[in-house]
Design a protein around this motif. Structure first.
Motif, mmCIF file in Angstrom:
data_model
loop_
_atom_site.group_PDB
_atom_site.id
_atom_site.type_symbol
_atom_site.label_atom_id
_atom_site.label_comp_id
_atom_site.label_asym_id
_atom_site.label_seq_id
_atom_site.Cartn_x
_atom_site.Cartn_y
_atom_site.Cartn_z
ATOM 1 N N ASN A 1 0.749 -1.242 -0.037
ATOM 2 C CA ASN A 1 0.155 -0.028 -0.109
ATOM 3 C C ASN A 1 0.734 1.297 0.028
ATOM 4 N N GLU A 2 0.801 2.130 -1.018
ATOM 5 C CA GLU A 2 1.627 3.173 -1.104
ATOM 6 C C GLU A 2 1.258 4.303 -0.249
ATOM 7 N N GLN A 3 0.424 4.357 0.478
ATOM 8 C CA GLN A 3 -0.098 5.222 1.602
ATOM 9 C C GLN A 3 0.541 4.628 2.820
ATOM 10 N N ALA A 4 1.099 3.528 2.912
ATOM 11 C CA ALA A 4 1.565 3.143 4.201
ATOM 12 C C ALA A 4 3.039 2.884 4.153
ATOM 13 N N VAL A 5 4.042 3.394 3.191
ATOM 14 C CA VAL A 5 5.170 3.170 3.018
ATOM 15 C C VAL A 5 5.831 4.315 2.145
ATOM 16 N N TRP A 6 6.977 4.621 1.976
ATOM 17 C CA TRP A 6 7.603 5.492 1.292
ATOM 18 C C TRP A 6 8.107 4.761 0.106
ATOM 19 N N MET A 7 7.469 4.817 -1.014
ATOM 20 C CA MET A 7 7.641 3.846 -2.090
ATOM 21 C C MET A 7 8.797 4.660 -3.277
ATOM 22 N N LEU A 8 9.948 4.193 -3.238
ATOM 23 C CA LEU A 8 10.519 4.425 -4.241
ATOM 24 C C LEU A 8 10.542 3.728 -5.619
ATOM 25 N N SER A 9 11.045 4.172 -6.796
ATOM 26 C CA SER A 9 10.850 3.394 -7.897
ATOM 27 C C SER A 9 11.736 2.036 -7.830
ATOM 28 N N ASP A 10 11.635 1.150 -8.605
ATOM 29 C CA ASP A 10 12.613 0.111 -8.533
ATOM 30 C C ASP A 10 13.935 0.533 -8.806
ATOM 31 N N GLU A 11 14.211 1.222 -9.968
ATOM 32 C CA GLU A 11 15.408 1.614 -10.257
ATOM 33 C C GLU A 11 15.614 3.083 -9.643
ATOM 34 N N PHE A 12 15.526 3.201 -8.294
ATOM 35 C CA PHE A 12 15.783 4.398 -7.528
ATOM 36 C C PHE A 12 17.255 5.066 -7.796
ATOM 37 N N SER A 13 17.417 6.345 -7.826
ATOM 38 C CA SER A 13 18.657 7.037 -7.850
ATOM 39 C C SER A 13 19.161 7.207 -6.042
ATOM 40 N N ASP A 14 20.452 7.512 -6.118
ATOM 41 C CA ASP A 14 21.092 7.819 -4.721
ATOM 42 C C ASP A 14 20.315 9.019 -4.184
ATOM 43 N N GLU A 15 20.103 10.005 -5.028
ATOM 44 C CA GLU A 15 19.566 11.230 -4.620
ATOM 45 C C GLU A 15 18.192 11.075 -4.325
#
Length: 994
Positions: free
Chosen positions: A750-764
């Protein structure tokens, strides 16, 4: 809604070329055309092989090939044979099990009264009531006129049995209101569930121009030299042909002299003699009565168009289709005032009493003499015929099946067994160092509310107090010796050595599988490498993934790459009665790797105990953490797929890494290889070293202390292998704001219950998430609160245990309606042991009807001409390329002829062609199914001719056959494509190579 239609009404010897066959084909085609969002599957009896290709052709543009499914059964012979009962009953059970395996919402039986004189098999509720059944009700003529039709005791017994089957149906779709009323009055069928869907005539029955030349030729062919009164519809007692001849003879002689009576239908020699004798007795001249015998459909339409009057004197009809056909062709029509004919003809003054020759004759005379009346009949017939429509009949049928399915669902209740069921629970348990062991310890107390549970283990001891107090602990040997005493079996499968014993157990004692890891390649490789099961991994690579994986196993530089690439879980999925996964990601992987549509899967959220007993202050004190410390934790064993290095780098480059009060803790055992060493080296070389720690293996108490003490969680993944992260749920359960990336099962959170990064997230992006949640207490609290709510709503153990029971019972119910339940049911039908030949035939049909699922479609390449022949270099190189780089949606399988009607998989040949060891795989008889392609590659024409019967068997089962005539054409084709094997393969799969 999935509608499965038994097509035997269009197949059987008695019905295929008669009204029932035409009705079946026409109605079903319209049902398919008007299906909307519903799915339609046609079930055809493989015994009537000559009828299958015409059915496939008729539905070629309407249904996908795989929606026409063929079933085979032991073939009953003449019903009078006393030793035939076992075959017939076995066939009935097999057919119902096959239909249940198609998972219908409703089954429509096109013709129930089949099988008296051929090998059609029909029944209702003899094996299962798992699906509602609708039946086309044509008529009950033999029942109503039993003194005529049921004199023969064999016929009477057959018909009586079918009547009892008919009573077991849930919906009766009558072809006329008359037939509907017969069912209600004579069988007590429900008025609410007996529905008139009517019928229609085929489209070629219409007004057509007949040239003078064609008319002259037609009249000469049948001896019709005058205007003629026409009847068609068969010779049967109820058809009242004798009454027709007698009534016609009552017409004034002068009128008769200008007319002829044409009885247009097939006629047996004895019937012909009897009718001609009756005509002479009634004073008819030889040319006044014309008995045409069989006429073609084209001639029939023309005769309808040319007749002066059409009469239909039958005492009893289910519908009376010839009357409608005649009206469609513009003929004036009169008929009997009985059964269904008044609703077909629809004009009271066009009806007569078929039991009164005088009444019949009077109406005939009027229709022949009164031109205004004849014109009125024609005009009325034109409008009356427009009331009948196949599309309308199909619409009514679909509407009623929708109503039935909705009613069944509203009435369905989960039946409570009369005793508590006994469940064997096979899993590692504490103190084993396995997350699945801890999971089981949490699940078992709640699952025990539904079952009496015995746990089956291979470990020396179990330390969990509740399990020891409440569950008998059994060895694998005990379970094997007493397997029949268990009602249910549940396997907890994971990708570790703790599960090595389960593969063999599952093969011999099927049960429901909880697949914690979709990838089982690690344990598969372990079993082969440690000689627990010779070549286990190698065989599973081939079985699950074909020759490409088999090739990689022997040609990759590092076996680890192959372990990571291929899941190797197909055997477990196929051998299970059903699979429970913890996220939709596993279903996506099953679809991708195995073409599995998920019918035999259930998704149950990964369970988490919502009770949090640890005090935050006490936990921090125990861990040596201060009140002002900000603690970020990542939980679980460290490794490249956990992206611990990415978190470490982001931390060191963020403002948290420079703050003396910020702590990063990896709660788990470090990676034992180079990866772990490099992590430690990075930490040691940074000024923040004292604020970063790797705990090593964390026992439950240490693990829970960090969950209670943490301010934030970070759980990252890459290269997901179908596992579900329990540690993410642990964080959420403890109200921790948690950063994740959308990889594998975590993408389903549930995206309202976690901080969801993209699968291929950047360091920034990761740094931003860390710093934002560090600085924004309200944001952390909001995320943590919602996370806790999600756990309480979806992951509570008691709630999940209830879902477990539902899934287990549904899987076992499906199994009882399939092969596991079918075998004992068939055994009970046989009072004596059956000959080996009967059992072998039955086992062959069972294999055909119940193949292992899931299974990708096959491209079967006939390489009979290549084995032992090394000259065809171009074809051999092309084949090798196909094996190593197959298309994603087909499994490439070379095969060869090993007998006149037998083919085997060419596994030894294929392994050698790829430069792999040949001893691992065996050349077994091929299996095939609808949607497969059989491509004859470089086989001489004489050999192809020899196997023509086998090719026909393939066609009947829905396998497409293509071929190259000889090697020269194959080489030329490759040359035309510039030697590109991939393009050549695309042409085959696209049906462009013949």
């Amino acid at each position: 809604m999935r509608i499965v239609i038994d097509m035997q009404g269009a197949q059987s010897t008695g019905s295929r070329h008669r009204g029932i066959g035409r009705y079946t084909m026409a109605l079903v085609q319209e049902i398919v055309r008007n299906r909307g969002d519903h799915e339609v599957i046609l079930a055809v009896n493989g015994y009537f092989s000559d009828s299958i290709e015409p059915i496939r052709t008729a539905f070629d543009k309407l249904l996908p090939l795989e929606n026409i499914q063929v079933w085979n059964t032991v073939t009953p012979t003449a019903k009078a044979e006393t030793d035939n009962d076992w075959r017939r009953h076995a066939g009935e059970l097999l057919r119902e099990a096959f239909l249940a395996g198609l998972k219908p919402d409703v089954v429509l039986v096109s013709s129930l009264f089949e099988g008296l004189t051929d090998n059609a098999v029909t029944s209702i509720a003899q094996f299962t009531r798992d699906f509602p059944t609708a039946v086309i009700l044509y008529d009950l003529i033999p029942l109503i006129h039993h003194e005529i039709y049921l004199e023969n005791p064999v016929v009477k017994a057959y018909y009586s049995e079918k009547i009892e089957f008919l009573r077991q149906a849930d919906l009766w779709l009558a072809i006329s209101e008359s037939s509907r009323q017969e069912g209600i009055s004579h069988l007590g069928l429900s008025r609410d569930w007996s529905v008139n869907i009517s019928t229609d005539a085929d489209g070629h029955f219409r007004k057509v121009p007949v040239s003078a030349e064609a008319e002259s030729e037609l009249r000469k062919k049948y001896g019709l030299y005058h205007p003629f009164v026409m009847y068609t519809g068969g010779i049967d007692h109820r058809k009242n042909i004798e009454g027709l001849i007698r009534s016609y003879a009552k017409l004034p002689k002068k009128l008769r002299s200008s007319q002829q009576l044409a009885i247009v239908c097939s006629i047996q020699a004895e019937n012909r003699r009897n009718l001609e004798a009756l005509a002479r007795k009634c004073g008819l001249e030889e040319d006044e009565l014309i008995l045409t015998g069989f006429v073609t459909e084209e001639d029939l339409v023309r005769l309808y168009n040319l007749c002066h009057l059409f009469v239909f004197p039958s005492w009893h009809e289910g519908f009376g289709l010839p009357a409608l056909e005649a009206m469609r062709c513009g003929a004036p029509v009169i008929g009997a005032n009985t059964s269904s004919l008044p609703e077909v003809i629809g004009l009271p003054e066009a009806l007569f009493d078929p039991h009164s020759d005088d009444d019949f004759a009077r109406l005939m005379e009027r229709a022949l003499n009164d031109e205004d009346f004849r014109a009125r009949l024609v005009k009325h017939g034109k409008h009356q015929a427009m009331k009948f429509s196949w599309a309308e009949s199909a619409r009514r049928a679909i509407e009623q099946m929708e109503r039935l399915v909705a009613h069944q669902k509203s009435q369905s209740t989960n039946s409570v067994p009369d005793r508590r069921l006994k469940l064997a629970y096979i899993s590692p348990l504490p103190p084993e160092r396995s997350g699945i062991a801890d999971y089981s310890a949490e699940l078992l107390p709640e699952l025990a509310r539904h079952y009496d549970i015995e746990v089956v283990v291979v470990q020396d001891n179990v330390t969990d107090e509740w399990i020891n107090a409440n569950c008998p602990i059994r060895t694998v040997q005990y379970f094997t010796d007493n397997a029949s005493s268990y009602d249910r079996v549940l396997y907890q499968f994971g990708n570790s050595a703790f599960h090595q014993h389960m593969f063999e157990l599952l093969g011999t004692h099927p049960g429901v599988v909880v697949l914690h890891d979709f990838y089982l390649s690690g344990i598969s490789h372990y079993m082969e490498a440690h000689a627990i099961e010779p070549a286990f991994w190698t065989k599973e690579l081939y079985h699950a993934h074909g020759y490409a994986a088999f090739h990689d196993r022997y040609h990759s530089k590092d076996e680890v790459d192959v372990i990571w690439k291929y899941p190797c879980s197909l055997s477990v999925v196929q051998n299970s009665l059903g699979v429970i996964a913890h996220s939709q990601n596993s279903l996506r992987l099953a679809k991708r790797w195995y073409g599995d549509n998920g019918d035999n899967w259930a998704v149950i959220p990964h369970m988490r105990d919502p009770h949090v007993n640890k005090d935050r202050a006490l936990a921090r004190q125990a861990l040596g953490l201060g009140v002002d410390d900000f603690v970020v934790c990542s939980f679980g064993m460290l490794g490249p797929t956990k992206l611990n290095h990415r978190l470490l780098e982001a931390w060191l480059n963020s403002r948290l890494g420079a703050d003396k009060n910020c702590h990063l803790v990896f709660v788990g055992e470090n990676h034992p290889g180079t990866y772990g060493v490099e992590l430690l080296e990075t930490i040691r070389n940074h000024r923040a070293e004292k604020n970063i720690r790797i705990t090593g293996w964390a026992d439950l108490d240490l693990f829970r202390n960090y969950l209670a003490a943490a301010d934030m969680g970070v759980q990252l993944r890459t290269l997901s292998r179908g596992e579900t992260s329990g540690t993410v749920l642990d964080c959420m359960c403890h109200s921790l704001a948690t950063i994740v990336n959308a990889n594998g099962s975590m993408a389903d959170l549930n995206e309202q219950a976690v901080w969801m990064l993209s699968d291929e997230f950047s360091d920034e992006q990761l740094i931003t998430a860390l710093e934002t949640l560090w600085q924004d207490g309200d944001k952390r609290q909001s995320l943590g609160k919602r996370a806790r709510e999600v756990i309480l709503e979806d992951h509570d153990p008691r709630y999940c245990a209830g879902q477990y029971q539902d899934a287990i019972e549904n899987f076992y119910k499906s199994a009882q309606n399939g092969l596991p339940g079918l075998l004992p049911a068939i055994a009970k039908k046989s009072a004596t042991a059956q000959p080996d030949t009967e059992l072998i035939a039955l086992s062959s049909h069972l294999a055909d009807c119940f193949p292992l699922r899931p299974q990708k479609k096959q491209l079967l390449l006939d390489v009979s001409g290549l084995i032992g022949n090394r000259k065809n270099t171009a074809i051999r190189n092309t084949l090798r390329e196909w094996l190593i780089n197959p298309p994603g949606n087909y499994r490439i399988e070379p095969v060869y002829a090993s007998g006149e009607n037998e083919y085997r998989y060419a596994r030894h040949f294929s392994a050698g062609l790829m430069g792999c060891p040949e001893h691992c795989l065996q050349d077994e008889p091929i299996e095939f199914a609808v949607g497969d392609i059989f491509f004859v590659l470089d086989v001489p024409q004489s050999v192809q001719t020899m196997h023509s019967d086998f090719y026909q068997t393939l066609r009947v089962r829905g396998v497409m056959i293509q071929c190259l005539v000889d090697d020269a054409s194959g080489i030329q084709r490759l040359q035309n494509l510039g030697g590109d094997a991939t393009l050549f393969l695309e042409e085959i799969l696209g049906g462009r190579v013949f």
